[in-house]
Each structure stands twice: as C-alpha cells, then as structure tokens.
Enzyme design. Structure first.
Site, mmCIF file in Angstrom:
data_model
loop_
_atom_site.group_PDB
_atom_site.id
_atom_site.type_symbol
_atom_site.label_atom_id
_atom_site.label_comp_id
_atom_site.label_asym_id
_atom_site.label_seq_id
_atom_site.Cartn_x
_atom_site.Cartn_y
_atom_site.Cartn_z
ATOM 1 N N ASP A 1 -6.976 -1.514 -4.131
ATOM 2 C CA ASP A 1 -7.941 -1.190 -3.077
ATOM 3 C C ASP A 1 -8.986 -0.196 -3.574
ATOM 4 O OD1 ASP A 1 -6.366 -2.761 -1.381
ATOM 5 O OD2 ASP A 1 -5.321 -1.035 -0.538
ATOM 6 N N ASP B 1 0.869 -1.181 0.000
ATOM 7 C CA ASP B 1 0.000 0.000 0.000
ATOM 8 C C ASP B 1 0.902 1.226 0.000
ATOM 9 O OD1 ASP B 1 -2.342 -1.494 0.047
ATOM 10 O OD2 ASP B 1 -2.537 -1.419 2.220
#
Length: 172
Positions: A139, A120
């Site tokens: 995401d 991320d």
C-alpha cells in the site's frame, strides 16, 4: 533505456518480495494473525492484523467469492497496464514510480488470491487519531508511486533534448 526498464522491473520485484516477506514475518514470525492481535512498537505505531477485503479506503469490498475474483481480475488488468506502461516509458523518474506501483499491486494481488483478503498490519496513530488506515508495504509503495506520478504530471516539465525537437521541413 533498456537499463532503466531492467532497473524498474527489478525494483518492482524487490517491492513485491519485501511486501510478502513483511507480511509473512508479521503473521508467522510474530504470530499476529487474527483480528484483535496487536503489538505496540512505539506509542504512535502498532503492528495490528487486518484482513482487508476491499481496496484503498475500504472501497469495493469483495464479500463474495465472485467479487474476490473480479477484484483480482481488475487489479491484474491494472498491473498489466502498469507493466505495459513501463515497457514504453522513457523517463527514469516515472519508471521508478511505476515500479513502486507494480510491485505493490502484485503483492496485494497475491494476498487476495491466496487468502481472499490483503494482509494489512502497519497502524500509525496519534492517540485515537489515525491519519491512515492500517496498511502494508504494498500500500505504501502504491501510494508513493502514484503521488510521484501525479506530482511529476502536474508540476514537472522536462526540457526537450535535441533528439526530441521537431524536424523542420527543408522546403519551407
């Protein structure tokens, strides 16, 4: 119908490729490859490395190898279910949403298989307030796809076409 499916699977592949390319660029191209490394892009947006061992919102952390592979298996089954749904889906709009979910799921599955965590990096913040956890293209695609599906399921009623109308019994 076949055209919509083809477009859906191509979109899923493009999301997957964009996700993997962005992660490679952040980690290899920018060298943001360890916790604590960050690059301020805007006063409200940083690129920051986070090794996410869980799923959304840090749920189901895969702290052991067994948990990691169980999580890979679980998300793989979900991705397979989404792909199966896409093969049966008739709505172009739902196909688009499912493609976002599938492409994002595959991107995060590959990370978890390769590294044991999901990379991320996108950190949107307003001062110290962060309305989202640090996220990635996958995401974002999953979230947008699920939101589209929910909104369509709850608020959009498509009109029936002549082909969808029930056949009346001629003997009645």
């Amino acid at each position: 119908m076949t055209r919509n499916r083809t477009i859906g699977f191509v979109l899923a592949a493009l999301i997957f490729i964009a996700d993997q390319a962005m992660k490679a660029w952040v980690v290899d191209g920018l060298g943001i490859d360890a916790p604590g490394k960050a690059l301020e892009v805007l006063p409200i947006f940083d690129i920051r490395f986070v090794a996410n061992i869980g799923v959304s919102l840090g749920l189901l952390p895969a702290e052991t190898s067994t948990m990691r592979w169980l999580l890979v298996g679980l998300t793989g089954v979900i991705a397979a279910g989404v792909a199966w749904w896409m093969l049966r889906e008739k709505s172009r709009h739902d196909m688009f949403a499912l493609a976002l979910v599938l492409g994002g799921a595959l991107g995060n599955i590959v990370d978890r298989m390769r590294f044991g965590y999901v990379v991320d990096y996108a950190d949107l913040h307003f001062g110290e307030w962060r309305p989202f956890l640090v996220f990635n293209v996958a995401d974002a695609a999953i979230t947008i796809g699920v939101l589209i599906l929910l909104i369509r399921a709850l608020f959009v009623r498509e009109k029936k076409t002549a082909d969808d109308a029930p056949v009346e019994n001629a003997n009645a």
